[in-house]
Scaffold this active site. Sequence first.
Site, short mmCIF file in Angstrom:
data_model
loop_
_atom_site.label_atom_id
_atom_site.label_comp_id
_atom_site.label_asym_id
_atom_site.label_seq_id
_atom_site.Cartn_x
_atom_site.Cartn_y
_atom_site.Cartn_z
N CYS A 1 55.04 31.46 38.10
CA CYS A 1 54.32 31.83 39.33
C CYS A 1 54.56 30.83 40.46
O CYS A 1 54.46 31.17 41.64
CB CYS A 1 52.83 31.94 39.06
SG CYS A 1 52.49 33.12 37.77
N HIS B 1 49.85 32.72 45.92
CA HIS B 1 50.49 33.54 44.88
C HIS B 1 49.48 34.61 44.47
O HIS B 1 48.29 34.32 44.29
CB HIS B 1 50.85 32.65 43.69
CG HIS B 1 51.03 33.43 42.42
ND1 HIS B 1 51.90 34.49 42.34
CD2 HIS B 1 50.43 33.34 41.20
CE1 HIS B 1 51.85 34.99 41.12
NE2 HIS B 1 50.95 34.32 40.42
N ASN C 1 50.68 41.55 40.24
CA ASN C 1 51.15 40.16 40.23
C ASN C 1 52.66 40.19 39.93
O ASN C 1 53.07 40.60 38.85
CB ASN C 1 50.37 39.41 39.15
CG ASN C 1 50.79 37.96 38.99
OD1 ASN C 1 51.89 37.58 39.37
ND2 ASN C 1 49.93 37.17 38.38
O1 UT7 Z 1 49.97 34.67 37.73
C1 UT7 Z 1 49.89 33.83 36.64
C2 UT7 Z 1 48.55 33.30 36.49
N1 UT7 Z 1 47.70 34.28 35.90
C3 UT7 Z 1 46.44 34.33 36.29
O2 UT7 Z 1 46.06 33.61 37.16
C4 UT7 Z 1 45.51 35.26 35.55
C5 UT7 Z 1 44.18 34.57 35.31
N2 UT7 Z 1 43.27 35.33 34.51
C6 UT7 Z 1 42.74 36.53 34.89
O3 UT7 Z 1 43.09 37.02 35.93
C7 UT7 Z 1 41.70 37.17 34.04
O4 UT7 Z 1 41.34 36.30 32.99
C8 UT7 Z 1 42.11 38.54 33.44
C9 UT7 Z 1 42.18 39.58 34.54
C10 UT7 Z 1 43.45 38.44 32.75
C11 UT7 Z 1 41.11 39.02 32.40
O5 UT7 Z 1 39.83 39.08 33.00
P1 UT7 Z 1 38.59 38.39 32.28
O6 UT7 Z 1 37.41 38.68 33.10
O7 UT7 Z 1 38.92 36.95 32.04
O8 UT7 Z 1 38.50 39.19 30.93
P2 UT7 Z 1 38.55 38.65 29.44
O9 UT7 Z 1 39.92 38.29 29.06
O10 UT7 Z 1 37.46 37.63 29.23
O11 UT7 Z 1 38.13 39.95 28.65
C12 UT7 Z 1 36.83 40.56 28.81
C13 UT7 Z 1 36.83 41.86 28.04
C14 UT7 Z 1 37.32 41.72 26.60
O12 UT7 Z 1 36.57 42.59 25.78
P3 UT7 Z 1 35.33 42.06 24.89
O13 UT7 Z 1 35.92 41.00 24.01
O14 UT7 Z 1 34.36 41.51 25.89
O15 UT7 Z 1 34.89 43.27 24.19
C15 UT7 Z 1 38.74 42.20 26.69
O16 UT7 Z 1 39.21 42.72 25.46
O17 UT7 Z 1 37.67 42.81 28.64
C16 UT7 Z 1 38.60 43.31 27.70
N3 UT7 Z 1 39.85 43.61 28.40
C17 UT7 Z 1 40.09 44.80 28.96
N4 UT7 Z 1 39.36 45.91 29.06
C18 UT7 Z 1 39.89 46.95 29.72
C19 UT7 Z 1 40.93 42.80 28.59
N5 UT7 Z 1 41.86 43.45 29.30
C20 UT7 Z 1 41.37 44.68 29.54
C21 UT7 Z 1 41.87 45.80 30.23
N6 UT7 Z 1 41.10 46.92 30.29
N7 UT7 Z 1 43.08 45.81 30.81
#
Ligand code: UT7
Length: 353
Positions: A115, A280, A310
């Site tokens: 990134c 970014h 992204n």
């Molecule tokens: O560009 C490179 C750098 N990358 C970044 O900066 C990305 C940084 N991170 C993020 O943007 C976020 O962490 C994400 C968007 C990737 C994920 O969001 P989050 O709020 O951190 O979600 P999480 O990983 O804590 O997951 C929460 C819940 C989980 O379910 P449970 O365990 O609470 O039942 C995941 O399994 O959301 C679930 N989940 C989804 N649900 C529906 C994860 N991905 C998805 C999805 N659709 N696509």
Amino acid sequence: MLHSTRIAGLGFYVPERIVKNDELTQYMETSDTWIQERTGIKERRYAKRYEETTTTMGVKAAEVAIERAGITAQDVDFIVFATLSPDYYFPGCGVLLQRAMGMKEVGALDVRNQCSGFIYALSVADQFVKTGMYKNVLVVGAEFHSCGLDFSTRGRNVSVIFGDGAGAAILQPSENPEEGILSTHLHSDGSAAEELSYLNPGCHGGHWIDDQTRLSEYPSADSMDSILITPDMMEKEQIYPYMNGQAVFKKAVVKFPEVIMEALGRNGLTPADIDVLVPHQANLRISQFVQRTLRLPDEKVVNNIQRFGNTTAASIPIALTEAWEQGRIKKGDLVCLAAFGSGFTWASALIRW
Ligand code: UT7
């Protein structure tokens, strides 16, 4: 003699195919609401498989940047190509672009900083231009993510975020010390390298190497079988990118403001001096957090992740080009670029337009 480095031309290319959040629900358990709430993304572009590649997209972006700079491909005297999704394991995309564009036998450098790739590439190019070594450096950031994502529910936290596209810039020396790149700031911390990674193919043979682990400890260490991609990796489907989203998010919201403040401090400036911030496009929530921390009004922050997702090394040059095309960047403006991502690596650049 030291020159300053100006951006003489910008261009971007995104594939035609628009993939809306609803389409992704056909492949995995997700929803438009979840994706928009957590990331701000509404749609992204996917390249046409077997027709487009990271290089072909980079070429299209480069053609626009070259034309806008008022030069031809023959005038380019150095290429810096940033991507994490190259056409081949080797050689890199730089030489493929050199061939595709019929350029002279100029140097072509590939940058692998994910990134932060575009800012790293810009910084390298800046050093060459400043010192007078090159006069027309082409910097490209391009990604073909959709060719290697896990479109099952298991990979949904990664797959919904990423999109394909390319951006490019031509860097030239300027006799005006008031304009151009004021400074660039590059950082890394490899202690969490695997938290956002794509480990295979690699020489670790399925056991990544850190301070606690050594290859020699594994029973197959003497075998001469290829360990780049093993049947075991295929069987366990360890052939996709991995991200610990929360760990990346927490670090990003600290490092983005930090590296922007570092750039401002180096130049005796404050956040109020920024005219345009091009972060970014990692996640709209991250950009909004950075905006609040720096107390910037909406019109100073460029966000297009809603439409393109992204695009890693391509996201900054795409957003920068769009902002320029829309007349949001004027001569004399202070433009700040900032990135954080896999590595971890993070970086910033300040440009007087
Ligand atoms: O560009 C490179 C750098 N990358 C970044 O900066 C990305 C940084 N991170 C993020 O943007 C976020 O962490 C994400 C968007 C990737 C994920 O969001 P989050 O709020 O951190 O979600 P999480 O990983 O804590 O997951 C929460 C819940 C989980 O379910 P449970 O365990 O609470 O039942 C995941 O399994 O959301 C679930 N989940 C989804 N649900 C529906 C994860 N991905 C998805 C999805 N659709 N696509």
